[in-house]
Motif scaffolding. Sequence first.
Motif, short mmCIF file in Angstrom:
data_model
loop_
_atom_site.label_atom_id
_atom_site.label_comp_id
_atom_site.label_asym_id
_atom_site.label_seq_id
_atom_site.Cartn_x
_atom_site.Cartn_y
_atom_site.Cartn_z
N ALA A 56 38.89 75.11 88.22
CA ALA A 56 40.30 75.40 87.93
C ALA A 56 41.07 74.10 87.70
CB ALA A 56 40.93 76.19 89.07
N ARG A 57 40.76 73.08 88.50
CA ARG A 57 41.41 71.77 88.36
C ARG A 57 41.09 71.19 86.99
NH1 ARG A 57 39.44 66.43 89.27
NH2 ARG A 57 41.14 64.98 89.64
N SER A 58 39.83 71.23 86.60
CA SER A 58 39.41 70.71 85.29
C SER A 58 40.11 71.45 84.16
CB SER A 58 37.90 70.81 85.12
OG SER A 58 37.25 69.99 86.02
N GLU A 59 40.23 72.77 84.30
CA GLU A 59 40.87 73.57 83.25
C GLU A 59 42.35 73.23 83.14
OE1 GLU A 59 39.91 77.60 84.30
OE2 GLU A 59 37.81 77.35 83.71
N ARG A 60 43.03 73.02 84.28
CA ARG A 60 44.46 72.67 84.24
C ARG A 60 44.66 71.28 83.64
NH1 ARG A 60 47.93 76.45 83.94
NH2 ARG A 60 49.55 75.50 85.17
N LEU A 61 43.77 70.33 83.99
CA LEU A 61 43.87 69.00 83.40
C LEU A 61 43.66 69.07 81.89
CD1 LEU A 61 42.02 66.81 86.07
CD2 LEU A 61 44.47 66.83 85.58
N ALA A 62 42.67 69.85 81.46
CA ALA A 62 42.41 70.00 80.02
C ALA A 62 43.59 70.66 79.33
CB ALA A 62 41.14 70.83 79.80
N GLN A 63 44.21 71.63 79.98
CA GLN A 63 45.38 72.30 79.40
C GLN A 63 46.54 71.32 79.27
OE1 GLN A 63 46.73 75.69 81.63
NE2 GLN A 63 48.30 76.22 80.14
N ALA A 64 46.76 70.49 80.29
CA ALA A 64 47.84 69.49 80.24
C ALA A 64 47.58 68.47 79.14
CB ALA A 64 47.99 68.80 81.60
N LYS A 65 46.33 68.02 79.01
CA LYS A 65 46.00 67.07 77.94
C LYS A 65 46.27 67.72 76.58
CE LYS A 65 41.82 66.00 79.31
NZ LYS A 65 40.48 65.42 79.41
N SER A 66 45.92 68.98 76.43
CA SER A 66 46.14 69.69 75.17
C SER A 66 47.63 69.76 74.84
CB SER A 66 45.54 71.09 75.27
OG SER A 66 45.80 71.83 74.11
N VAL A 67 48.45 70.04 75.87
CA VAL A 67 49.90 70.10 75.65
C VAL A 67 50.42 68.75 75.19
CG1 VAL A 67 52.12 70.36 76.85
CG2 VAL A 67 50.30 72.03 77.24
N LEU A 68 49.97 67.68 75.85
CA LEU A 68 50.40 66.33 75.45
C LEU A 68 49.92 65.98 74.04
CD1 LEU A 68 49.84 64.35 78.78
CD2 LEU A 68 52.03 64.90 77.70
N MET A 69 48.70 66.37 73.72
CA MET A 69 48.16 66.09 72.39
C MET A 69 48.99 66.79 71.31
SD MET A 69 44.12 66.33 73.47
CE MET A 69 43.47 66.50 71.83
N GLN A 70 49.33 68.05 71.55
CA GLN A 70 50.11 68.82 70.58
C GLN A 70 51.55 68.32 70.49
OE1 GLN A 70 49.72 72.87 71.86
NE2 GLN A 70 47.61 73.05 71.15
N THR A 71 52.12 67.99 71.64
CA THR A 71 53.53 67.59 71.68
C THR A 71 53.76 66.21 71.09
OG1 THR A 71 53.84 68.95 73.66
CG2 THR A 71 55.55 67.32 73.19
N PHE A 72 52.89 65.26 71.45
CA PHE A 72 53.11 63.87 71.06
C PHE A 72 52.11 63.35 70.03
CE2 PHE A 72 54.85 64.12 75.43
CZ PHE A 72 56.19 63.91 75.11
N GLY A 73 51.22 64.20 69.55
CA GLY A 73 50.25 63.78 68.54
C GLY A 73 49.25 62.75 69.06
N LEU A 74 48.88 62.85 70.33
CA LEU A 74 47.93 61.91 70.94
C LEU A 74 46.51 62.42 70.79
CD1 LEU A 74 49.84 61.36 74.31
CD2 LEU A 74 49.76 59.77 72.38
N ASP A 75 45.55 61.50 70.91
CA ASP A 75 44.16 61.94 71.02
C ASP A 75 43.89 62.23 72.51
OD1 ASP A 75 43.95 59.43 72.16
OD2 ASP A 75 42.41 58.71 70.79
N GLU A 76 42.70 62.73 72.80
CA GLU A 76 42.39 63.14 74.18
C GLU A 76 42.47 61.98 75.17
OE1 GLU A 76 38.99 65.55 76.72
OE2 GLU A 76 38.81 65.42 74.55
#
Length: 192
Positions: free
Chosen positions: A141-161
Amino acid sequence: MTEQSLLATLSGVRLHIFHPDSQSVRAFCASLTQLGCHSQHSWPPAASLSTDTQLLLVAIDMHQQPLLTPLFISARERDIPIIALADSHNARLFPLLLQLQPNAIAARELNPFALIVQMIGTLKTVRHQQRLRAVQQACQARSERLAQAKSVLMQTFGLDESGAYRLMRSEAMNTRSSMEYTAERVITTLQK
């Protein structure tokens, strides 16, 4: 571990014994009651179990196979450990035991001391496995939440992983908070 702490493992345990009625079974149930167990005894096996059953002891009888299979399936679905009580001299039982997959196997003739040791070992092992599964699920669950947060940052700010991860790590260090807390903040703040 002391004998008292080992026996404390059985205190309050609700178990059901499916075994043909005999004086030795009744005496064993009485011994379990003295140890603080709540035991029920019946025969033949039944597919329905009490909702609070925590351990099953089941005599394996080839003639009861149609009843045993649904009982074992039901117990497995509810994560109830099962100790199969089998005649070790009857090789015809081995395929059935392999099919039923009990957590442990003990002699069908009740040896109270050996069976109590088996019950303690089985309960300790199953409880340990349950704790490990809970830890694994929490890590997942922790890994999934971290991956979800990274995805949000990637979409919002155009960052890579890796950029998203570095940003979260930097924010966690700057705020002296955990990565999990930072991930939750990212998800709740930016994902709207």
